[in-house]
Design an enzyme around this catalytic site. Structure first.
Site, PDB file in Angstrom:
ATOM      1  N   LYS A  22       0.882  -1.449   0.129  1.00 54.71           N
ATOM      2  CA  LYS A  22      -0.062  -0.101   0.012  1.00 54.71           C
ATOM      3  C   LYS A  22       1.054   1.199  -0.186  1.00 54.71           C
ATOM      4  CE  LYS A  22      -1.995  -1.162   4.008  1.00 54.71           C
ATOM      5  NZ  LYS A  22      -1.284  -2.116   4.319  1.00 54.71           N
TER       6      LYS A  22
ATOM      7  N   ARG B 154      -9.944   0.575   8.271  1.00 51.80           N
ATOM      8  CA  ARG B 154      -9.391  -0.650   8.671  1.00 51.80           C
ATOM      9  C   ARG B 154     -10.438  -1.513   9.530  1.00 51.80           C
ATOM     10  NH1 ARG B 154      -3.475   0.308   8.356  1.00 51.80           N
ATOM     11  NH2 ARG B 154      -2.641  -1.259   9.203  1.00 51.80           N
TER      12      ARG B 154
ATOM     13  N   ARG C  57      11.996  -5.211   5.011  1.00 52.09           N
ATOM     14  CA  ARG C  57      11.423  -3.847   4.692  1.00 52.09           C
ATOM     15  C   ARG C  57      12.674  -3.086   5.524  1.00 52.09           C
ATOM     16  NH1 ARG C  57       5.714  -1.962   5.316  1.00 52.09           N
ATOM     17  NH2 ARG C  57       5.951  -2.843   7.291  1.00 52.09           N
TER      18      ARG C  57
ATOM     19  N   ARG D 287      11.189  -0.741  11.135  1.00 51.02           N
ATOM     20  CA  ARG D 287      10.236  -0.572  11.732  1.00 51.02           C
ATOM     21  C   ARG D 287       9.924  -1.492  13.134  1.00 51.02           C
ATOM     22  NH1 ARG D 287       4.852   0.413   8.182  1.00 51.02           N
ATOM     23  NH2 ARG D 287       3.981  -0.788   9.696  1.00 51.02           N
TER      24      ARG D 287
ATOM     25  N   ARG E 276      -0.452  -8.845  13.346  1.00 56.17           N
ATOM     26  CA  ARG E 276      -1.109  -7.966  12.483  1.00 56.17           C
ATOM     27  C   ARG E 276      -2.019  -8.757  11.408  1.00 56.17           C
ATOM     28  NH1 ARG E 276       4.285  -4.912  10.854  1.00 56.17           N
ATOM     29  NH2 ARG E 276       3.345  -4.030   9.159  1.00 56.17           N
TER      30      ARG E 276
END
Ligand code: AP5
Ligand code: MG
Length: 220
Positions: free
Chosen positions: A16, A91, A127, A160, A171
């Site tokens: 996203k 969400r 990431r 992160r 998650r």
């Protein structure tokens, strides 16, 4: 004048943020990411950041009332007057209903970026994000030219705190329980496009643009 509101739906790590940056640039509209807004609050040491921290670190959704106030403040800013691109919002059904009430007859354009759970963990744990400009990299799929350094601004690349194999499981559970039902919600209302997020970033971008072109044509 009618606002153009675009929503990017998708699991954690679906791409996203990666697509939102390019789409917002192509469409000339602000990129509004609730995750980024919360992280800015965390970094700024605000009361909102302190309330959100525990949920984010555990991989749970932040309660709707905190999200809604922050989001509606943001989209009331003048730069969102003609429209905005939402990344990571809504969400939950309650968030979708609240946005729907705000927009009235102005239906958003919804793009669902689909990536199977089996591909998500590698996306997340590898990431890296620039701490200065927020650019997103991946150690395997989109590595920086120089390890640890942002290609865009030479800033330091960081990981992160919620990007661990353990937190990503929560998650994903939160996503399936609370966010995935929005695919059906929007399909049965304004309609939505699903794009295959496992294709190369460029192809995903082209598919998103094709969807936007089709949806905007239908409305004119
Ligand atoms: P948020 O920051 O929104 O995180 P998320 O939804 O879990 O999504 P991510 O940012 O992890 O993934 P992404 O889809 O943006 O993927 P990306 O492009 O980076 O939210 C964080 C937390 O804040 C939540 O857990 C919650 O606590 C809270 N929160 C935020 N909004 C909320 C809300 N509305 N309600 C309640 N709580 C909220 O890509 C991932 C990786 O894959 C990158 O390394 C990238 O380079 C790579 N990649 C991207 N595209 C491709 C591709 N096509 N092929 C290969 N690799 C790719
Ligand atoms: Mg993101």
């Amino acid at each position: 004048m009618t606002q153009t509101v675009v929503i990017l739906l998708g699991a954690p790590g679906a791409g996203k943020g990666t697509q939102a940056v390019r789409l917002a640039q192509a469409l000339g509209m602000p990129h509004v990411s609730t995750g980024d807004l919360f992280r800015a609050n965390l970094a700024g040491g605000t009361a909102l950041g302190a309330k959100a921290r525990g949920y984010m670190d555990q991989g749970e959704l932040v309660p709707d009332e905190l999200v809604l106030e922050m989001l509606f403040d943001r989209v009331a800013q003048p730069d969102c007057g003609l429209g905005y691109l939402l990344d990571g919002f809504p969400r939950t059904l309650a968030q979708a209903e609240a946005l729907g009430q705000r927009l009235g007859e102005n239906h958003p354009t919804v793009i669902n970026i689909e990536v199977p759970d089996s591909a998500i963990e590698k996306r997340i744990v590898e990431r890296r994000t620039c701490k200065d400009c927020g650019s997103i990299f991946h150690l395997t799929f989109h590595p920086p030219a120089k390890a640890g350094v942002c290609d865009q601004c030479s800033g330091e690349l960081t990981q992160r705190k919620d990007d661990t194999a353990e937190v990503v499981r929560t998650r994903l559970q939160e996503y399936h329980a609370k966010t995935q039902p929005l695919v059906q919600y929007y399909s049965s209302r304004s309609g939505l496009c699903t794009v295959d997020g496992q294709n190369a970033q460029e192809e995903v971008f082209d598919a998103c643009m094709a969807c936007l072109g089709r949806r905007m044509e239908v409305r004119q």
